[in-house]
Design a protein around this motif. Structure first.
Motif, short mmCIF file in Angstrom:
data_model
loop_
_atom_site.label_atom_id
_atom_site.label_comp_id
_atom_site.label_asym_id
_atom_site.label_seq_id
_atom_site.Cartn_x
_atom_site.Cartn_y
_atom_site.Cartn_z
N UNK A 92 0.82 -1.10 -0.16
CA UNK A 92 0.09 -0.13 -0.03
C UNK A 92 0.84 1.08 -0.15
N UNK A 93 1.74 1.20 0.75
CA UNK A 93 2.70 2.49 0.95
C UNK A 93 3.61 2.56 -0.44
N UNK A 94 4.07 1.54 -1.08
CA UNK A 94 4.54 1.70 -2.38
C UNK A 94 3.56 2.16 -3.54
N UNK A 95 2.27 2.10 -3.30
CA UNK A 95 1.41 2.52 -4.20
C UNK A 95 1.23 4.24 -3.97
N UNK A 96 1.25 4.49 -2.73
CA UNK A 96 1.27 5.99 -2.26
C UNK A 96 2.52 6.71 -2.83
N UNK A 97 3.82 6.01 -2.70
CA UNK A 97 5.06 6.64 -2.92
C UNK A 97 5.01 6.82 -4.63
N UNK A 98 4.59 6.08 -5.31
CA UNK A 98 4.24 6.05 -6.80
C UNK A 98 3.72 7.22 -7.02
N UNK A 99 2.48 7.40 -6.36
CA UNK A 99 1.54 8.76 -6.68
C UNK A 99 2.12 10.03 -6.49
N UNK A 100 2.74 10.17 -5.16
CA UNK A 100 3.52 11.06 -4.79
C UNK A 100 4.46 11.73 -5.55
N UNK A 101 5.43 10.74 -6.10
CA UNK A 101 6.84 10.97 -6.95
C UNK A 101 6.30 11.37 -8.40
N UNK A 102 4.95 10.91 -8.95
CA UNK A 102 4.60 11.31 -10.19
C UNK A 102 3.91 12.77 -10.23
N UNK A 103 3.43 13.05 -8.89
CA UNK A 103 2.74 14.22 -8.72
C UNK A 103 3.35 14.91 -7.30
N UNK A 104 4.63 15.71 -7.89
CA UNK A 104 5.36 16.18 -6.63
C UNK A 104 5.05 17.29 -6.16
N UNK A 105 3.87 18.02 -6.48
CA UNK A 105 3.32 19.14 -5.71
C UNK A 105 2.09 18.86 -4.88
N UNK A 106 1.82 17.71 -4.97
CA UNK A 106 0.73 16.98 -4.28
C UNK A 106 1.19 16.69 -2.59
#
Length: 295
Positions: A92-106
């Protein structure tokens, strides 16, 4: 038009997170095949984030089978959120990490809570130290761990830890995220100083739902009134409730009742975190209404 995938990117750096209206999900990773009433979402964590959800509620317990007793799985109460194979917290954390890395102003607020077995030695911070050692410390650069409520600019590209477990070690507590270890069970309004919660959950029948809906509206209005002039308190408002023995009170039915009860009429800027079951119902209407209210 609001870009729900990147909406925090449009908020000014100086804005305190506590003054926003933030869509959240209850038992966010309980989106897999599970026992009746255990599943709380119909969309994956990634889909939730892409549609604007920015508060994730993750509950974890010991992995029942396997060689590593320190592995944690995601659960709802005492039940795995995925059967027959467990969903690990790491995934689950890896899923969140991927999103934040791809959207680094979020930024994404992640609530972590211990559930399931009661055999942890929490006088010695067994659960907390495990979370720190195996999950947080190896990824410290990904997390916002200051215990204060951040400004948007301070937490861009970070996961804000909303810590729903206690830590006795004072030094560790200073660098272990926002401290929200406890609030009163079944509360309609519990003010803990830095945060305030509505989490009334004991719904006996469908006839009790109007009462729950009103509690949600009342807390939203209280939050909006407070954050108009203050930015030092985080409001967390659960739309969720359940009764395992009544299908009318299972998470999907509750989610639909919230829409039919027009809770979105109380959504204005600054209503805090609104925690939803089945956030995708009716094309993410409640998530969209919350995000839109910020602009």
């Amino acid at each position: 038009m609001v870009n729900y995938r990147n909406w925090i990117g449009e908020v000014s750096d100086e804005t305190k997170i506590s003054t926003l209206s933030i869509p959240g999900t209850h038992n966010s990773a309980a989106c897999h095949t599970a026992l009746p009433s255990v599943q709380c979402q119909g969309a994956s964590v990634t889909e939730q984030l892409e549609h604007g959800v920015r508060f994730l509620d993750i509950r974890v317990g010991r992995l029942l089978l396997g060689n590593n007793k320190d592995d944690l799985q995601v659960i709802h109460g005492k039940f795995p959120v995925k059967i027959p194979f467990p969903l690990k917290l790491t995934n689950v954390l890896e899923e969140i990490y991927r999103f934040v890395e791809a959207n680094n102003r979020e930024s994404v607020i992640v609530s972590i809570k211990q559930e399931g077995s009661n055999d942890w030695d929490n006088r010695n911070d067994e659960f907390g130290k495990l979370i720190w050692r195996d999950y947080i410390s190896p990824n410290k650069d990904r997390w916002y761990l200051n215990p204060e409520i951040p400004r948007v600019g301070d937490a861009r590209g970070k996961i804000i830890l909303f810590r729903r477990f206690g830590v006795q070690d004072e030094q560790l507590r200073r660098e272990f995220g926002f401290d929200a270890p406890v609030w009163s069970y079944n509360t309609t309004d519990d003010d803990r100083g830095s945060f305030r919660v509505q989490d009334f959950c004991e719904v006996e029948t469908g006839q009790d739902l109007p009462k729950k809906i009103q509690y949600v509206k009342d807390m939203a209005q209280t939050a909006q009134s407070y954050t108009r002039d203050h930015d030092d308190k985080l409001f967390v408002n659960f739309t969720t409730a359940s009764n395992f023995f009544d299908k009318d009170c299972w998470p999907h039915a509750i989610a639909k009742s919230m829409i039919e009860g027009n809770i979105h009429e109380s959504f204005q800027k600054g209503v805090g975190i609104i925690v939803l079951d089945y956030a995708e119902v009716e094309d993410w209407i409640l998530v969209k209404e919350l995000v839109n209210s910020n602009f």
